[in-house]
Design a protein around this motif. Sequence first.
Motif, PDB file in Angstrom:
ATOM      1  N   SER A  72     152.457 -17.206 -67.087  1.00 49.06           N
ATOM      2  CA  SER A  72     151.607 -18.129 -66.333  1.00 49.06           C
ATOM      3  C   SER A  72     150.203 -17.567 -66.145  1.00 49.06           C
ATOM      4  O   SER A  72     149.994 -16.343 -66.177  1.00 49.06           O
ATOM      5  CB  SER A  72     152.220 -18.402 -64.952  1.00 49.06           C
ATOM      6  OG  SER A  72     153.558 -18.819 -65.050  1.00 49.06           O
ATOM      7  N   LYS A 104     148.067 -25.839 -62.612  1.00 51.30           N
ATOM      8  CA  LYS A 104     148.909 -25.551 -63.776  1.00 51.30           C
ATOM      9  C   LYS A 104     150.277 -25.066 -63.306  1.00 51.30           C
ATOM     10  O   LYS A 104     150.388 -24.348 -62.314  1.00 51.30           O
ATOM     11  CB  LYS A 104     148.258 -24.478 -64.650  1.00 51.30           C
ATOM     12  CG  LYS A 104     147.005 -24.946 -65.373  1.00 51.30           C
ATOM     13  CD  LYS A 104     146.481 -23.845 -66.280  1.00 51.30           C
ATOM     14  CE  LYS A 104     145.279 -24.318 -67.073  1.00 51.30           C
ATOM     15  NZ  LYS A 104     144.757 -23.239 -67.979  1.00 51.30           N
ATOM     16  N   ILE A 143     154.013 -22.988 -63.507  1.00 53.20           N
ATOM     17  CA  ILE A 143     154.480 -21.685 -63.975  1.00 53.20           C
ATOM     18  C   ILE A 143     155.001 -21.852 -65.399  1.00 53.20           C
ATOM     19  O   ILE A 143     155.709 -22.805 -65.715  1.00 53.20           O
ATOM     20  CB  ILE A 143     155.591 -21.151 -63.055  1.00 53.20           C
ATOM     21  CG1 ILE A 143     155.012 -20.823 -61.683  1.00 53.20           C
ATOM     22  CG2 ILE A 143     156.269 -19.932 -63.656  1.00 53.20           C
ATOM     23  CD1 ILE A 143     156.055 -20.392 -60.664  1.00 53.20           C
ATOM     24  N   GLN A 144     154.632 -20.930 -66.268  1.00 53.45           N
ATOM     25  CA  GLN A 144     155.067 -20.989 -67.659  1.00 53.45           C
ATOM     26  C   GLN A 144     155.944 -19.787 -67.988  1.00 53.45           C
ATOM     27  O   GLN A 144     155.598 -18.647 -67.656  1.00 53.45           O
ATOM     28  CB  GLN A 144     153.864 -21.029 -68.612  1.00 53.45           C
ATOM     29  CG  GLN A 144     153.075 -22.338 -68.547  1.00 53.45           C
ATOM     30  CD  GLN A 144     152.018 -22.402 -69.628  1.00 53.45           C
ATOM     31  OE1 GLN A 144     151.239 -21.475 -69.786  1.00 53.45           O
ATOM     32  NE2 GLN A 144     151.990 -23.488 -70.375  1.00 53.45           N
ATOM     33  N   TRP A 150     147.665 -16.643 -60.208  1.00 54.83           N
ATOM     34  CA  TRP A 150     148.015 -17.600 -59.140  1.00 54.83           C
ATOM     35  C   TRP A 150     146.823 -18.464 -58.746  1.00 54.83           C
ATOM     36  O   TRP A 150     146.945 -19.680 -58.620  1.00 54.83           O
ATOM     37  CB  TRP A 150     148.524 -16.824 -57.927  1.00 54.83           C
ATOM     38  CG  TRP A 150     148.840 -17.708 -56.762  1.00 54.83           C
ATOM     39  CD1 TRP A 150     149.993 -18.411 -56.536  1.00 54.83           C
ATOM     40  CD2 TRP A 150     147.979 -18.016 -55.646  1.00 54.83           C
ATOM     41  NE1 TRP A 150     149.908 -19.127 -55.371  1.00 54.83           N
ATOM     42  CE2 TRP A 150     148.686 -18.900 -54.800  1.00 54.83           C
ATOM     43  CE3 TRP A 150     146.690 -17.627 -55.289  1.00 54.83           C
ATOM     44  CZ2 TRP A 150     148.140 -19.401 -53.621  1.00 54.83           C
ATOM     45  CZ3 TRP A 150     146.152 -18.118 -54.116  1.00 54.83           C
ATOM     46  CH2 TRP A 150     146.869 -19.003 -53.300  1.00 54.83           C
ATOM     47  N   ARG A 192     146.060 -21.113 -61.264  1.00 50.87           N
ATOM     48  CA  ARG A 192     147.070 -22.182 -61.250  1.00 50.87           C
ATOM     49  C   ARG A 192     146.840 -23.134 -60.083  1.00 50.87           C
ATOM     50  O   ARG A 192     147.031 -24.340 -60.205  1.00 50.87           O
ATOM     51  CB  ARG A 192     148.472 -21.584 -61.194  1.00 50.87           C
ATOM     52  CG  ARG A 192     148.920 -20.960 -62.505  1.00 50.87           C
ATOM     53  CD  ARG A 192     150.408 -20.687 -62.541  1.00 50.87           C
ATOM     54  NE  ARG A 192     150.775 -19.555 -61.708  1.00 50.87           N
ATOM     55  CZ  ARG A 192     151.454 -19.640 -60.573  1.00 50.87           C
ATOM     56  NH1 ARG A 192     151.842 -20.835 -60.119  1.00 50.87           N
ATOM     57  NH2 ARG A 192     151.745 -18.559 -59.878  1.00 50.87           N
TER      58      ARG A 192
END
Length: 326
Positions: A21, A32, A34-35, A24, A27
């Motif tokens: 990801s 965005k 979590i990846q 923080w 994101r």
Amino acid sequence: MSIRSNAILEVDALERRFDVSAPWLNRMIERKPIQTLRAVDGIDFVIQRGQTLALVGESGCGKSTVAKLVTGLHAPSGGKIRFHGDRDRLQMIFQDPFASLNPRWRVGRIIAEPLRTLKPDTPDDIVSARVDELLETVGLAAADRVKFPHEFSGGQRQRISIARALAGEPEFLVCDEPTSALDVSVQAQVLNLMKKLQKEMELTYLFISHDLSVVRHMADVIAVMYLGRIVEIQPTADLFANPLHPYTQLLLETIPDLEAPKRDRSPMGGEVPSPVSPPKGCTFHPRCPIAFDRCKVERPERKVEVHNRRVACFAAETKLEGPSDV
């Protein structure tokens, strides 16, 4: 998965996930999610003592991650690894002999390090004699112990890497692309050395490569990986004679044929999908020449071995019912 009493390594439903990801704050600002990258996505295999199992596949399929999981350099995110032996006798030969040897150490110290770590009470004269013996075992001279890694060719450096691995008196070696950084003419020498040592020392290999022509020479069993999963396992002779998975068939078509250099070959279509957002269903279906509707929505599950063969492909599963001389 069939388990035999002579197994030295059992891998069951092994997974390794990495958080890839964005930071923080990014994101939160960019909203965005979590990846997660599934580098290894539920694989099974068994290696018998004295056997060589090869993991093959394109770059990024998860082969080297498996090597790091087996050797303990990564912790599994799921599944189990059962090593039926002494963990101190599990060693690794790394891909790049230019990067895996300390350039500031003399060769004698490099080879002696595992012995001094595993058996710190060993007298210096015995360590020294063992280093000389190992250098000669891998085709170098005892006098080479005083040299530095930069004084050797790539093939010689890989021989030093092998000697270092043997210093720990291993019974199991994980070989991560051990010849990929070498010239073709040198590859054969190193591979022949590894086969010779395996026979003489009763070694077991997990051999990782992207080159099917190399593993044909080395492996008893081949496991083909694609996007973190094993799509096919067969004994080497059977896999080359009768590949079951379309991906394996396409890989085999990339091997040069000296008897028919101008033969028609089907190019492998498309790019490897992102492991962060793999396709639904069978992950190979966007590139598969025989995919049908079921492949796009349902993922082939791990299949119990039949006649020492296993394939994760709806179209190929019926082939497993054929006879085998294994």
